[in-house]
Design an enzyme around this catalytic site. Structure first.
Site, PDB file in Angstrom:
ATOM      1  N   LEU A  19       2.711   1.046   5.975  1.00  0.00           N
ATOM      2  CA  LEU A  19       2.731   2.402   6.604  1.00  0.00           C
ATOM      3  C   LEU A  19       1.391   3.131   6.441  1.00  0.00           C
ATOM      4  O   LEU A  19       1.182   3.127   5.139  1.00  0.00           O
ATOM      5  CB  LEU A  19       3.914   3.241   6.038  1.00  0.00           C
ATOM      6  N   ASP A  68      -4.841   1.851   5.621  1.00  0.00           N
ATOM      7  CA  ASP A  68      -6.293   2.173   5.929  1.00  0.00           C
ATOM      8  C   ASP A  68      -6.825   1.536   6.986  1.00  0.00           C
ATOM      9  O   ASP A  68      -6.667   0.284   7.274  1.00  0.00           O
ATOM     10  CB  ASP A  68      -6.963   1.690   4.504  1.00  0.00           C
ATOM     11  N   ARG A  85      -4.307   1.349  -6.343  1.00  0.00           N
ATOM     12  CA  ARG A  85      -4.936   2.217  -6.758  1.00  0.00           C
ATOM     13  C   ARG A  85      -4.302   2.676  -7.960  1.00  0.00           C
ATOM     14  O   ARG A  85      -3.163   3.020  -8.115  1.00  0.00           O
ATOM     15  CB  ARG A  85      -5.457   3.514  -5.922  1.00  0.00           C
ATOM     16  N   GLU A 104       1.442  10.254   3.545  1.00  0.00           N
ATOM     17  CA  GLU A 104       0.517  10.128   4.843  1.00  0.00           C
ATOM     18  C   GLU A 104       1.352  10.446   6.104  1.00  0.00           C
ATOM     19  O   GLU A 104       0.720  11.309   6.897  1.00  0.00           O
ATOM     20  CB  GLU A 104      -0.079   8.445   4.839  1.00  0.00           C
ATOM     21  N   ASN A 140      -3.439  -6.243  -5.665  1.00  0.00           N
ATOM     22  CA  ASN A 140      -4.054  -6.163  -4.451  1.00  0.00           C
ATOM     23  C   ASN A 140      -3.232  -7.154  -3.545  1.00  0.00           C
ATOM     24  O   ASN A 140      -3.263  -8.466  -3.863  1.00  0.00           O
ATOM     25  CB  ASN A 140      -5.560  -6.960  -4.438  1.00  0.00           C
ATOM     26  N   ALA A 141      -2.628  -6.433  -2.659  1.00  0.00           N
ATOM     27  CA  ALA A 141      -1.713  -7.023  -1.592  1.00  0.00           C
ATOM     28  C   ALA A 141      -2.427  -8.175  -0.979  1.00  0.00           C
ATOM     29  O   ALA A 141      -1.574  -9.102  -0.225  1.00  0.00           O
ATOM     30  CB  ALA A 141      -0.984  -6.156  -1.078  1.00  0.00           C
ATOM     31  N   GLY A 163       0.760  -1.297   0.024  1.00  0.00           N
ATOM     32  CA  GLY A 163       0.199   0.044   0.115  1.00  0.00           C
ATOM     33  C   GLY A 163       0.842   1.046   0.052  1.00  0.00           C
ATOM     34  O   GLY A 163       0.562   2.277   0.968  1.00  0.00           O
ATOM     35  N   GLU A 178       0.385  -1.484  -4.640  1.00  0.00           N
ATOM     36  CA  GLU A 178      -0.672  -0.334  -4.547  1.00  0.00           C
ATOM     37  C   GLU A 178      -1.854  -0.885  -5.310  1.00  0.00           C
ATOM     38  O   GLU A 178      -1.514  -1.245  -6.522  1.00  0.00           O
ATOM     39  CB  GLU A 178      -0.177   1.042  -5.085  1.00  0.00           C
TER      40      GLU A 178
HETATM   41  N1  SAM Z   1       1.937   3.796   2.686  1.00  0.00           N
HETATM   42  C1  SAM Z   1       1.311   5.270   2.258  1.00  0.00           C
HETATM   43  C2  SAM Z   1       1.620   6.450   2.936  1.00  0.00           C
HETATM   44  O1  SAM Z   1       2.133   6.084   3.988  1.00  0.00           O
HETATM   45  O2  SAM Z   1       1.617   7.349   2.465  1.00  0.00           O
HETATM   46  C3  SAM Z   1      -0.003   4.941   1.766  1.00  0.00           C
HETATM   47  C4  SAM Z   1      -1.067   5.008   2.766  1.00  0.00           C
HETATM   48  S1  SAM Z   1      -2.797   5.166   2.354  1.00  0.00           S
HETATM   49  C5  SAM Z   1      -3.502   5.499   3.994  1.00  0.00           C
HETATM   50  C6  SAM Z   1      -3.036   3.397   2.206  1.00  0.00           C
HETATM   51  C7  SAM Z   1      -2.669   3.017   0.938  1.00  0.00           C
HETATM   52  O3  SAM Z   1      -2.861   1.551   0.860  1.00  0.00           O
HETATM   53  C8  SAM Z   1      -3.642   3.458  -0.135  1.00  0.00           C
HETATM   54  O4  SAM Z   1      -2.881   4.033  -1.076  1.00  0.00           O
HETATM   55  C9  SAM Z   1      -4.578   2.372  -0.592  1.00  0.00           C
HETATM   56  O5  SAM Z   1      -4.649   2.501  -2.085  1.00  0.00           O
HETATM   57  C10 SAM Z   1      -3.327   0.999  -0.273  1.00  0.00           C
HETATM   58  N2  SAM Z   1      -4.282  -0.066  -0.382  1.00  0.00           N
HETATM   59  C11 SAM Z   1      -5.341  -0.501   0.339  1.00  0.00           C
HETATM   60  N3  SAM Z   1      -5.533  -1.572   0.425  1.00  0.00           N
HETATM   61  C12 SAM Z   1      -4.567  -2.375  -0.434  1.00  0.00           C
HETATM   62  C13 SAM Z   1      -4.486  -3.607  -0.917  1.00  0.00           C
HETATM   63  N4  SAM Z   1      -5.234  -4.754  -0.493  1.00  0.00           N
HETATM   64  N5  SAM Z   1      -3.407  -3.901  -1.795  1.00  0.00           N
HETATM   65  C14 SAM Z   1      -2.686  -2.783  -2.258  1.00  0.00           C
HETATM   66  N6  SAM Z   1      -2.548  -1.543  -1.790  1.00  0.00           N
HETATM   67  C15 SAM Z   1      -3.944  -1.335  -1.006  1.00  0.00           C
END
Ligand code: SAM
Length: 307
Positions: free
Chosen positions: A202, A205, A91, A282, A182-183, A66, A89
Site C-alpha cells: 500500500l 515508496d 524503519r 498514507e 527488509n521485505a 511496508g 517495516e
Molecule cells: N503502507 C503504509 C501506508 O499506506 O501508510 C506506508 C506507506 S510509506 C510511503 C512506505 C513504507 O514502506 C515506509 O514506511 C517505508 O519505511 C517502508 N519500506 C520501504 N522499503 C521497505 C522494505 N524494503 N522493507 C520494509 N519496509 C519498507
C-alpha cells in the site's frame, strides 16, 4: 544507530510468541538456531518435514509489506479476528510506534473484555478516531499510562501470564503484530511456501528516478518470491497515488505467469479493498489532498507450466 536486522534460518525457527502471545506459547529453545546440524541456505524452506515447530493451525496469513504506521492492520484486525497478520517495516521508529499502538489497543480491549464499566471506552474512541490529522497526533493520544494500568491489572496479568487461560479475545488485536525487516530480503525465511492468503503493498515508496527503479518493491525477481510464499487463490493488493508507479507495478504483475489481475469491478463493496484504499496513514493523506488512488489486485494462480 539502527539495530541490525535479524532473520530466522527458516520459518519454523521463528518464535512468534513475543509477537502473538495469545496464539503462541514461548519456545524453550533459543531462536534462530537450527534443530539439526545442517545450516545450508536451502534449508530455509524445509518446513514440510519439521518436527516440533508451531502447530499447523497457527500461521500468519496476511502480510502488509511496508506497513508504516499500521492503519491497515488496525482496520483489518477486527474484520478477521482470528486471522494472524504481520506488518513488515524497515524503519525502526515506525516499528516502535506501531508496537506501542498495538499493545495499547490490546490492553484496552482486554480490559473491556474483563469489565464493561470504567473509562476505557473513551480511550478506545480516542485512539480509533478517524479524523486525526497526523500519525504524530495519534501517537500522542496513545497514552502509555493506559498501557501500564492494564498491565498492572491482576485480571489482565492473569490472561497474559497463565498458560492455561492464555486465549485470544476476538477483536482484541491479539492477531496483529509488526516486525522490523527488509521485505526485499529473506521473506521466505519467515513464510513457508503457499502460506500467505493476502499480501499488501500500500502506497509503496515511488522511487521516481530511473536509476532508483531497482529499489521498487515490485519487480520480476521479488514477484517470484511473493508468488512462492502465497497460497494459490490468495490475493496480492497494490494501491498508489503515483500513476507512474501504478503503471510500473502493473507492467510487472500483468506479465508474471503466477498472477492474474482481478478487475476492480469485482471489489465493489469489498471491505478489504476499502481498507486498502482508505485505512492507512498514507491513504488518508492522499484523500485529504484530493489525490488519485490507483488500485491493482492480483490472484495467485496455479503454475500453468506444472501439471
Ligand atoms: N503502507 C503504509 C501506508 O499506506 O501508510 C506506508 C506507506 S510509506 C510511503 C512506505 C513504507 O514502506 C515506509 O514506511 C517505508 O519505511 C517502508 N519500506 C520501504 N522499503 C521497505 C522494505 N524494503 N522493507 C520494509 N519496509 C519498507
Amino acid at each position: 544507530n539502527d539495530m541490525p536486522l535479524e532473520y530466522p534460518i527458516r520459518p519454523s525457527a521463528k518464535d512468534w510468541s513475543e509477537l502473538y502471545p495469545m496464539y503462541f506459547k514461548p519456545e524453550a529453545k533459543s531462536r534462530g538456531v537450527p534443530e539439526q546440524d545442517d545450516l545450508s541456505v536451502s534449508d530455509a524452506n524445509k518446513d514440510d518435514q519439521k518436527p516440533g515447530s508451531q502447530p499447523e493451525s497457527r500461521k500468519i496469513e496476511f502480510a502488509d509489506i511496508g506497513c508504516g504506521y499500521g492503519g491497515l492492520l488496525v482496520a483489518l484486525a477486527p474484520l478477521f479476528p482470528d486471522t494472524l497478520m504481520l506488518g513488515m517495516e524497515i524503519r525502526t521508529k515506525l516499528v516502535d510506534y506501531l508496537q506501542q499502538r498495538i499493545e495499547a489497543l490490546r490492553s484496552i480491549q482486554h480490559k473491556l473484555h474483563q469489565n464493561d464499566t470504567g473509562d476505557a471506552p473513551d480511550v478506545e474512541k480516542r485512539i480509533k478516531t478517524e479524523d486525526l490529522d497526523s500519525a504524530d497526533q495519534l501517537k500522542n493520544s496513545v497514552d502509555s499510562t493506559e498501557q501500564d494500568d492494564a498491565e498492572s491489572d491482576p485480571e489482565y496479568a492473569k490472561i497474559q501470564d497463565n498458560g492455561e487461560t492464555n486465549f485470544p479475545v476476538p477483536g482484541s488485536y491479539d492477531n496483529i503484530a509488526v516486525i522490523r525487516m527488509n521485505a526485499m530480503k529473506y521473506l521466505p525465511n519467515f513464510f513457508e511456501k503457499g502460506q500467505l492468503t493476502k499480501m499488501f503493498f500500500l502506497f509503496p515508496d515511488p522511487h521516481f528516478k530511473k536509476r532508483k527503479h531497482k529499489a521498487r518493491i515490485i519487480s520480476s525477481t521479488l514477484l517470484a518470491e511473493y508468488a512462492y510464499i502465497m497460497k494459490v487463490g490468495g490475493i496480492l493488493y497494490t494501491v498508489t497515488d503515483v500513476k507512474d508507479l501504478h503503471d510500473w507495478m502493473r507492467s510487472h504483475l500483468d506479465v508474471f505467469p503466477l498472477f492474474e489481475r482481478i478487475p476492480d469491478s469485482e471489489f465493489e463493496g469489498d471491505l478489504v479493498v476499502s481498507a486498502v484504499c482508505n485505512s492507512t496513514e498514507e491513504g488518508r493523506k492522499v484523500a485529504r489532498n484530493n489525490g488519485d488512488k490507483y488500485l491493482a489486485c492480483y490472484r495467485r494462480i496455479e503454475d500453468p507450466y506444472s501439471s
